[in-house]
Write an enzyme that holds these catalytic residues in place. Structure first.
Site, mmCIF file in Angstrom:
data_model
loop_
_atom_site.group_PDB
_atom_site.id
_atom_site.type_symbol
_atom_site.label_atom_id
_atom_site.label_comp_id
_atom_site.label_asym_id
_atom_site.label_seq_id
_atom_site.Cartn_x
_atom_site.Cartn_y
_atom_site.Cartn_z
ATOM 1 N N GLU A 312 0.822 -1.214 0.000
ATOM 2 C CA GLU A 312 0.000 0.000 0.000
ATOM 3 C C GLU A 312 0.857 1.265 0.000
ATOM 4 O O GLU A 312 0.610 2.210 0.747
ATOM 5 C CB GLU A 312 -0.955 -0.002 1.197
ATOM 6 C CG GLU A 312 -1.902 -1.196 1.178
ATOM 7 C CD GLU A 312 -2.955 -1.177 2.288
ATOM 8 O OE1 GLU A 312 -2.693 -0.590 3.342
ATOM 9 O OE2 GLU A 312 -4.034 -1.765 2.083
ATOM 10 N N ASP A 386 -8.382 -8.712 4.650
ATOM 11 C CA ASP A 386 -8.146 -7.538 5.485
ATOM 12 C C ASP A 386 -9.191 -7.363 6.577
ATOM 13 O O ASP A 386 -10.044 -6.482 6.450
ATOM 14 C CB ASP A 386 -8.110 -6.287 4.581
ATOM 15 C CG ASP A 386 -7.591 -5.081 5.320
ATOM 16 O OD1 ASP A 386 -7.149 -5.239 6.460
ATOM 17 O OD2 ASP A 386 -7.642 -3.976 4.742
ATOM 18 N N GLU A 414 -12.828 -1.172 11.989
ATOM 19 C CA GLU A 414 -12.804 -0.590 10.648
ATOM 20 C C GLU A 414 -13.895 -1.173 9.757
ATOM 21 O O GLU A 414 -14.584 -0.446 9.044
ATOM 22 C CB GLU A 414 -11.420 -0.831 10.016
ATOM 23 C CG GLU A 414 -11.332 -0.357 8.578
ATOM 24 C CD GLU A 414 -9.952 -0.572 7.961
ATOM 25 O OE1 GLU A 414 -9.052 -1.101 8.636
ATOM 26 O OE2 GLU A 414 -9.790 -0.188 6.783
HETATM 27 O O1 GCW Z 1 -7.087 -2.461 6.894
HETATM 28 C C1 GCW Z 1 -6.303 -1.745 5.989
HETATM 29 C C2 GCW Z 1 -6.610 -0.332 6.286
HETATM 30 C C3 GCW Z 1 -5.431 0.604 6.198
HETATM 31 C C4 GCW Z 1 -4.275 -0.028 6.949
HETATM 32 C C5 GCW Z 1 -3.931 -1.346 6.283
HETATM 33 C C6 GCW Z 1 -2.825 -2.087 7.006
HETATM 34 C C7 GCW Z 1 -2.620 1.054 8.261
HETATM 35 O O2 GCW Z 1 -7.646 0.110 5.465
HETATM 36 O O3 GCW Z 1 -5.807 1.819 6.750
HETATM 37 O O4 GCW Z 1 -3.161 0.812 7.015
HETATM 38 O O5 GCW Z 1 -5.027 -2.187 6.269
HETATM 39 O O6 GCW Z 1 -3.146 -2.967 7.784
HETATM 40 O O7 GCW Z 1 -1.663 -1.792 6.778
#
Ligand code: GCW
Length: 721
Positions: A312, A386, A414
């Site tokens: 990312e 995720d 989240e």
């Molecule tokens: O869950 C996702 C999130 C990001 C996060 C990423 C991660 C910190 O949307 O905000 O970044 O994973 O775990 O690195």
């Protein structure tokens, strides 16, 4: 104003003050409320058994023990209890280690103490100088503090303490919170206000909150905290910030809480003036060695680094053609001389990589097994995508026997309703921990992978992405506290049951009246399943709103990254819905051990909760209930809404047993949750209906609005981005 009216006003004000509870129930006290024990017989028992206390020895941690036990007993027993420090008089409650306390040493507990390690504790009903006594003994002062909190928990829960024979040892060594806190005090995916760390006022100002935070963590056995976001800012590694970090570390130390930092891989360039951050470059290596030595000179017990690399947009070793082990090992070497560790995240995927995102972490990391330094743990999210409301366990668990694998759970919600939804997460954590990887035959659970017993690792760890912020009640939603609590309790002992953890938390947070405990426990235990039902039933995943991840967004497509869209994951078409991860599709299933492959690989045996995770299924496919897939989807979405309504009813029935402040807080949030559950249900069903072309069964509630209405909703300034 006449004299008479002013007197009246005064009286009125006085009456108002008297009718208010003495202490505001704003949630600040968490589960450490220590209000007087309500059960009369228990109260008598406690008053008799714990009339005097002796804590022998001197250390900052023992001073906290003394303070905590005095405060706890004063509140719970509603009477002052003398807490002595001298061995001259044996108390009825004795706390200490053989090293700090001659009295504890005289008890000949060495065999029992040997078995509980450095952080464990014993709580025993015994005889002391010919008198009945309770002893809390440990090998370290921290063990005594953990035992103290356990003992107070028994009292808070109105347990019988006449015949105690408790020995408790954490099953996992590093029990760590991960704060995704930025230096500007915003919190990525945080829904409880701003970051607790007031960098601007540090190091000079130590907020009482820091101590209360450390105390709360100690009460549930959390022994590490990563202060900064994994999307890292190199500035925290500059001297200006390190002295602030030191101030926090000093404040946390007596509570057994170690400080860790996230390491931005490009820090040598950004703050070190180097041209490269190549992990094999000697100048880069010495930069990290020196940086690490600088940190340890300020913080001798610094825990080490957590790293998100090449994911990312974060920099990493792959920028220089090196692999993750090269990157991790460089940092591991830098912290090794002082006993530090590196937690290297496996949450790595790339939109340039054509393969199924669910496969990428395994493909990238498994070949590196055996190449990491001894002080590296690979930190793996519970599932391969995720932190979705439900994911099958990550295939990396059990796949890297030569590497300590650390668990990463997300406590902050989240994807489970953020700051407004009640979702008790212990059942979700437990589901992953209990999952059987079959790595070494049946019974090779994920829990055994991470507690080191499966592959004989002594370095073990578990992390939870924190849900804590500056909100007065710490977690925004009062029930968010239960997830912080449950994470800590499971990190200490993953064999605890979700229902027992819930009951403990309820008794301490509200009271131990069965009329409260049972209904609230029921609410909590169905809450996560409710969220799954109204958001992502039957194995659906990643269909939330764009970027802020708030609310439904199954229609999200055509973005700059396909792996951040929803259509990538649900793959709905006129035939059916779901991601084919079998041989005919991405074959992600091949990353599991054969018995798991077999189970998940066939839609008939695949647990229905994962059906659409692994299979593209026809709309008219008959599921176990005998319904078609489409109808089942409709019923599940509706069930989710009904479950929230049931939670509302349950909560409404508790009004007489609860304080107004917390009652109203939760009732209002449950109302919002109902609205959001309906929003999810209606938006998702209307959208998927454009593919299924089948009616929503007539006995179910009709969607309130049109699909177009839901698709144009565009909430602004959603917290946590
Ligand atoms: O869950 C996702 C999130 C990001 C996060 C990423 C991660 C910190 O949307 O905000 O970044 O994973 O775990 O690195």
């Amino acid at each position: 104003m006449t004299q008479k009216t002013s007197l009246l006003t005064l009286l009125l004000l006085l009456a108002l003050c008297l009718s208010q509870p003495l202490q505001a129930e704003d949630g600040y006290r968490l589960w450490l409320r220590y209000d007087q024990v309500q059960e009369k017989t228990r109260l008598q028992q406690y008053r008799q058994l714990v009339s005097e206390v002796v804590v022998e020895g001197n250390s900052p941690t023992l001073a906290i023990v003394r303070k905590e036990i005095a405060m706890g007993l004063k509140g719970l027993l509603s009477q002052e209890v003398a807490v002595g420090q001298q061995a001259s008089k044996a108390g009825t409650l004795l706390l200490g280690t053989p090293a700090s306390s001659p009295l504890v040493a005289s008890l000949q507990l060495s065999d029992q103490l040997k078995a509980i390690g450095t952080e464990g504790y014993l709580i025993l009903t015994t005889q002391l100088q010919g008198r009945p006594a309770t002893v809390i003994a440990a090998n370290s002062d921290m063990g005594v503090l953990y035992g103290t909190f356990c003992f107070l928990r028994l009292l808070q829960s109105a347990e019988d303490i006449t015949k105690l024979a408790i020995n408790s040892t954490p099953k996992i060594q590093h029990r760590v919170l991960n704060h995704w806190d930025n230096l500007d005090r915003t919190v990525e995916r945080g829904y409880a206000g701003f970051s607790l760390w007031d960098w601007h006022k540090l190091p000079g100002y130590i907020d009482q909150r820091y101590l209360d935070y450390a105390r709360a963590n100690a009460s549930i056995g959390i022994n590490g905290t990563v202060l900064t976001n994994v999307n890292a800012n190199a500035l925290v590694l500059t001297r200006d910030y390190l002295v602030k970090v030191k101030a926090l570390a000093d404040a946390f130390r007596p509570y057994g809480l170690k400080v860790y930092l996230t390491a931005r891989f490009s820090a040598p360039i950004e703050i070190g003036g180097l041209k490269t951050a190549d992990p094999l470059d000697p100048t880069v290596q010495s930069w990290w060695n020196e940086k690490s030595a600088e940190i340890y000179s300020l913080i001798p017990d610094f825990g080490g680094f957590l790293v998100k690399a090449n994911s990312e947009g974060q920099p990493g070793p792959q920028n220089y053609g090196r692999n993750h082990a090269d990157g991790a090992n460089m940092l591991a070497d830098a912290v090794a001389p002082q006993g530090g560790i590196v937690m290297w995240r496996a949450f790595v995927y790339d939109d340039k990589e054509p393969d199924d995102r669910a496969k990428q972490a395994y493909s990238g990391f498994k070949p590196l097994d055996g190449t990491f330094r001894k002080n590296v743990m690979v930190q793996v999210k519970n599932g391969a995508i995720d932190f979705q409301p439900r994911e099958p366990f990550h295939p990396l668990f059990g796949a890297m026997p030569k590497t300590p694998i650390m668990m990463e759970f997300q406590i902050t919600q989240e994807y489970l309703g953020q700051g407004t939804n009640l979702a008790y997460l212990a059942p979700m954590f437990r589901e992953t921990l209990l999952a059987d990887t079959h790595a070494k035959g049946k019974g090779s659970t994920v829990a055994k992978v991470i507690d080191g017993t499966l592959d004989n690792h002594t370095l073990t760890g578990i992390a939870g992405v924190a849900n804590i912020g500056t909100d007065r009640n710490w977690t925004g939603h009062l029930f968010g506290q239960s997830n912080w609590y449950a994470f800590g309790r499971l990190a200490w002992n993953h064999q605890l049951h979700s229902e027992d953890i819930a009951a403990e938390w309820i008794k301490m947070t509200f009271n131990s009246n069965a009329n409260v405990v049972i209904p609230v426990q029921n609410m909590m235990l169905t809450s996560r399943e409710a969220v799954v039902n109204y958001m992502t039933p039957l194995g659906l995943h990643h269909i939330m709103g764009w970027s802020h991840h708030y609310g439904p967004g199954p229609w999200i497509k055509d973005k700059h990254r396909a792996d951040w869209t929803s259509v990538y994951y649900h793959r709905a078409d006129e035939q059916g819905i779901g991601f084919d991860r079998t041989k005919t599709g991405s074959n992600a299933i091949a990353q599991y051990y054969p018995p798991v492959q077999k189970l998940f690989g066939n839609p008939k045996t695949c647990p229905e909760e994962f059906l659409l995770w692994f299979h593209h299924v026809k709309w008219d496919y008959k599921v176990k209930s005998g319904k078609t897939l489409w109808n089942e989807l409709c019923y599940r979405y509706s069930t989710g809404v009904d479950q929230v309504r049931q939670m509302q009813k349950t909560w409404a029935g508790l009004e007489q047993h609860l304080d107004d402040e917390r009652f109203t807080h939760v009732a209002s949030l449950l109302k919002i949750q109902e609205e959001e559950a309906k929003w999810w249900r209606d938006a998702c069903l209307l959208y998927f209906q454009t593919f299924s072309k089948r009616p929503i069964p007539s006995d179910l509630e009709k969607p309130a609005q049109t699909l177009e209405h839901y698709m144009q909703l565009d909430p602004k300034f959603v917290p946590g981005i």
